[in-house]
Design a protein around this motif. Structure first.
Motif, mmCIF file in Angstrom:
data_model
loop_
_atom_site.group_PDB
_atom_site.id
_atom_site.type_symbol
_atom_site.label_atom_id
_atom_site.label_comp_id
_atom_site.label_asym_id
_atom_site.label_seq_id
_atom_site.Cartn_x
_atom_site.Cartn_y
_atom_site.Cartn_z
ATOM 1 N N ASP A 62 24.360 -17.717 22.232
ATOM 2 C CA ASP A 62 24.589 -16.281 22.469
ATOM 3 C C ASP A 62 23.803 -15.620 23.608
ATOM 4 O OD1 ASP A 62 22.661 -16.809 20.468
ATOM 5 O OD2 ASP A 62 22.741 -14.767 19.717
ATOM 6 N N LYS B 107 21.301 -18.540 7.255
ATOM 7 C CA LYS B 107 21.315 -17.382 8.135
ATOM 8 C C LYS B 107 22.558 -16.558 7.822
ATOM 9 C CE LYS B 107 21.350 -15.873 12.926
ATOM 10 N NZ LYS B 107 21.115 -16.220 14.316
ATOM 11 N N ARG C 276 20.013 -7.748 19.305
ATOM 12 C CA ARG C 276 21.142 -7.898 20.240
ATOM 13 C C ARG C 276 21.061 -6.869 21.368
ATOM 14 N NH1 ARG C 276 25.815 -9.008 15.628
ATOM 15 N NH2 ARG C 276 24.807 -10.874 14.777
ATOM 16 N N LYS D 122 30.385 -12.451 13.628
ATOM 17 C CA LYS D 122 29.868 -13.816 13.441
ATOM 18 C C LYS D 122 30.144 -14.339 12.031
ATOM 19 C CE LYS D 122 26.395 -13.489 17.126
ATOM 20 N NZ LYS D 122 25.036 -13.873 17.568
ATOM 21 N N LYS E 217 17.121 -16.041 6.598
ATOM 22 C CA LYS E 217 17.168 -14.910 7.528
ATOM 23 C C LYS E 217 18.378 -14.037 7.254
ATOM 24 C CE LYS E 217 17.727 -14.028 12.392
ATOM 25 N NZ LYS E 217 18.172 -14.545 13.641
ATOM 26 N N SER F 16 14.669 -7.964 13.413
ATOM 27 C CA SER F 16 14.500 -6.785 14.259
ATOM 28 C C SER F 16 14.816 -5.479 13.537
ATOM 29 C CB SER F 16 15.357 -6.930 15.512
ATOM 30 O OG SER F 16 16.723 -7.104 15.168
ATOM 31 N N TYR G 213 7.881 -9.421 13.998
ATOM 32 C CA TYR G 213 7.499 -8.632 15.169
ATOM 33 C C TYR G 213 6.209 -7.846 14.912
ATOM 34 C CZ TYR G 213 12.268 -9.834 16.397
ATOM 35 O OH TYR G 213 13.411 -10.536 16.659
HETATM 36 C C1 PBG Z 1 20.662 -15.822 17.988
HETATM 37 C C2 PBG Z 1 19.669 -15.128 17.138
HETATM 38 C C3 PBG Z 1 19.781 -13.856 16.529
HETATM 39 C C4 PBG Z 1 18.539 -13.584 15.949
HETATM 40 C C5 PBG Z 1 17.721 -14.704 16.178
HETATM 41 N N1 PBG Z 1 18.432 -15.642 16.898
HETATM 42 C C6 PBG Z 1 20.878 -12.860 16.551
HETATM 43 C C7 PBG Z 1 22.201 -13.190 16.023
HETATM 44 O O1 PBG Z 1 22.406 -14.213 15.361
HETATM 45 O O2 PBG Z 1 23.104 -12.406 16.301
HETATM 46 C C8 PBG Z 1 18.195 -12.301 15.255
HETATM 47 C C9 PBG Z 1 16.750 -11.944 15.211
HETATM 48 C C10 PBG Z 1 16.443 -10.541 14.849
HETATM 49 O O3 PBG Z 1 17.309 -9.692 14.551
HETATM 50 O O4 PBG Z 1 15.245 -10.224 14.855
HETATM 51 N N2 PBG Z 1 21.511 -16.716 17.410
#
Ligand code: PBG
Length: 328
Positions: free
Chosen positions: A122, A197, A207, A219, A250, A276, A315
C-alpha cells in the motif's frame, strides 16, 4: 469483615508490591514515518498531533533520542512520493529508494537498534491496496501478490532490517516470505506477522500520514471482519505453521479479547498494535481538556500487557519512556 481487598491498595508502596503487570521500555516498539525531504526535516501530520514525517537525517536524530530513553525497536513506514507509486509497488525494491536508504542508514548508525520493516504494497502502490489489483476486475489478487511481497521482504532484509512484518493479510505469504528469506541467506531475519489484522476504521490517520488509502473499494476481502474471533485463531495457527516468529493482533483497544485469546492458545510472543486512530483519540480528547493524557496512556498500555501482549507497537512509546525516566 475478615477480608478487606482495600488493605492491598492502602498506599503506593503496597500497590507497587501487589502490582501484576508493568509496562517497561523493553516492551515497546515506536512506529516512525519517514519521507524524502532533504536535511533535518520534521513535517507535522495533521491527524496525528505530536508525530512527524521525518527525513532520513531527522530519523537518525529521533532514533538516537529513543535509544537514549531505552527504546530498543522501531517500525518504519515510508511516505513515498506519489510520482513513484505504481500498480506493482516497484519503489519498494529500489536499492536507491526511500525505504532501503532509511533502513540502511539506521542500521549503520545504530547496529543494536531493532528495525522492523513493514511488508505490504500500500505505501508504494498507485492503487493503495496491500496486494496487486487486477486492473479489469478491481480484485486484489492473492497468489500474484506473493512474489512482490517476497521481493520486498528480501530487499528490506538486504538493507539490514532485523524483522520483516507482513501487514498485507494475503494467504500464504508467511511461508512464501520465509522461503524467500532463507533462499537469500537471511535465515536470521525474523518474521513478525500481522496475523489477526482487522479491516478497521481506526487506521484512518495512518493512511493520511502516508497518503495510502485505497483508491477504490476497501480492504474487507483481505483484512478480517471485526465481528470474528475464531477466525483470528485460524489465521494465527496458519502463520505460526508457516514460520512466523511473533504474531500480532491489530488494532488493539477494540480487540483486547483477541490478544487474550491468542496469548492463551499459542506459545509464540504476541504483539499488539495500538493504532493511529487510538493515538489520535487520546490526543484529541486531552487537547480539549476532556481527558488526562498521561494517565490514559499509561492505563491503555498497561491494558495491553494485562491482556497478554508481550510487545506493544505504540505512537505513545517515546512519551511513555520519557515519563518512566523522569516521573514528576
Ligand atoms: C499497511 C499498514 C496499515 C497500518 C500498518 N501497516 C494500514 C492499513 O492496513 O490500511 C495501520 C497502522 C495504524 O493505523 O497505526 N498495510
Amino acid at each position: 469483615m475478615l477480608v478487606r481487598c482495600r488493605r492491598n491498595r492502602w498506599s503506593e508502596g503496597i500497590r507497587a508490591l501487589v502490582r501484576e503487570n508493568r509496562v517497561t521500555v523493553d516492551d515497546l516498539v515506536m512506529p516512525l514515518f519517514v519521507n524524502n525531504a532533504p536535511g533535518v526535516s520534521r513535517e507535522p501530520i495533521a491527524s496525528l498531533p505530536g508525530l512527524f514525517r521525518l527525513s532520513i537525517e531527522a530519523l537518525l536524530l529521533e532514533c538516537k533520542e529513543l535509544m537514549d530513553l531505552g527504546i530498543k525497536a522501531v517500525a518504519l513506514f515510508p511516505a513515498i512520493d506519489a510520482a513513484l507509486k505504481d500498480p506493482r509497488a516497484s519503489d519498494s525494491k529500489n536499492p536507491d529508494g526511500l525505504t532501503f536508504r532509511a533502513i540502511s542508514a539506521l542500521k549503520k548508525a545504530f547496529p543494536s537498534l531493532i528495525v522492523v520493516a513493514d511488508v505490504a504494497m500500500d505505501p508504494y502502490s498507485s492503487d493503495g491496496h496491500d496486494g496487486l489489483v487486477d486492473a479489469a476486475t478491481g480484485i486484489v489478487l492473492n497468489d500474484d501478490s506473493l512474489p512482490i511481497l517476497c521481493e520486498m521482504a528480501v530487499c528490506h532484509a538486504r538493507a539490514g532490517a532485523d524483522i520483516v512484518a507482513p501487514s498485507d493479510m494475503m494467504d500464504g505469504r508467511i511461508g512464501a516470505i520465509r522461503h524467500a528469506l532463507d533462499n537469500e541467506g537471511f535465515q536470521h531475519v525474523g518474521i513478525l506477522s500481522y496475523a489477526a489484522k482487522y479491516a478497521s476504521s481506526f487506521y484512518g490517520p495512518f493512511r493520511d500520514a502516508l497518503d495510502s488509502a485505497p483508491k477504490k473499494g476497501d480492504k474487507k476481502t483481505y483484512q478480517m471482519d471485526p465481528a470474528n474471533s475464531q477466525e483470528a485463531l485460524r489465521e494465527v495457527a496458519l502463520d505460526i505453521a508457516e514460520g512466523a516468529d511473533i504474531v500480532m493482533v491489530k488494532p488493539g483497544l477494540a480487540f483486547l479479547d483477541i490478544i487474550r485469546l491468542v496469548s492463551e492458545n499459542f506459545n509464540v510472543p504476541v504483539a499488539a498494535y495500538n493504532v493511529s486512530g487510538e493515538y489520535a483519540m487520546l490526543r484529541a480528547a486531552s487537547e480539549r481538556g476532556w481527558l488526562n493524557y498521561k494517565n490514559c496512556v499509561i492505563e491503555t498500555l498497561t491494558g495491553f500487557k494485562r491482556a497478554g501482549a508481550s510487545i506493544i507497537f505504540t505512537y505513545h512509546a517515546k512519551e511513555f519512556a520519557q515519563w518512566l525516566k523522569s516521573p514528576e
